[in-house]
Design a protein around this motif. Sequence first.
Motif, short mmCIF file in Angstrom:
data_model
loop_
_atom_site.label_atom_id
_atom_site.label_comp_id
_atom_site.label_asym_id
_atom_site.label_seq_id
_atom_site.Cartn_x
_atom_site.Cartn_y
_atom_site.Cartn_z
N ARG A 117 35.22 46.98 36.18
CA ARG A 117 36.15 47.97 35.63
C ARG A 117 37.41 47.26 35.15
O ARG A 117 37.74 46.19 35.68
N PRO A 118 38.13 47.86 34.24
CA PRO A 118 39.42 47.27 33.87
C PRO A 118 40.36 47.34 35.07
O PRO A 118 40.25 48.21 35.93
N ASN A 119 41.25 46.43 35.14
CA ASN A 119 42.30 46.40 36.17
C ASN A 119 41.76 46.18 37.59
O ASN A 119 42.34 46.69 38.55
N MET A 120 40.63 45.49 37.73
CA MET A 120 40.14 45.16 39.07
C MET A 120 41.05 44.09 39.68
O MET A 120 41.53 43.20 38.97
N SER A 121 41.27 44.18 40.96
CA SER A 121 42.08 43.16 41.64
C SER A 121 41.26 41.88 41.77
O SER A 121 40.04 41.88 41.62
N GLU A 124 38.57 42.23 44.39
CA GLU A 124 37.46 43.06 43.93
C GLU A 124 36.54 42.27 42.99
O GLU A 124 35.31 42.37 43.08
#
Length: 136
Positions: A117-121, A124
């Motif tokens: 997903r976009p903006n995964m840490s 993650e």
Amino acid sequence: ESQFIKSLPDHLNAEIVLGTVQTIEEAIDWLSYTFLYVRMLQKPSLYGIPESDVEVDPTLKQRRRDLAHTAAGMLEKSMLIQYDRRSGTLRSTALGRVASQYYISHTSMAVYSRHMRPNMSGIELLRLFCQSGEFK
């Protein structure tokens, strides 16, 4: 014996990315240059091919067609290629090019495309990449 069937989708993806295989017919021809094909001709029973099939189709073209079609379907399901069943055309996608360039299996790429997903840490992303078959 040949273990090529296990990695056939990944090898086919590489050939599609290189442009050496652009249709299912070319994939069938490409398979005829493999050790797998030589062994299937010499010992068909070891590869689940009945003698009656060999008598009807001595070049095992239908078997090669089935293998190529199955591998292309797996690559399409993993979103690594676009497979037009009507024309037999095989086209690489961006994910397919990444998989080929970095030797990532089609199964790992499928996991990435489903879960990324976009903006995964960072943690993650690390967890996601640890699900790769390459680390098992």
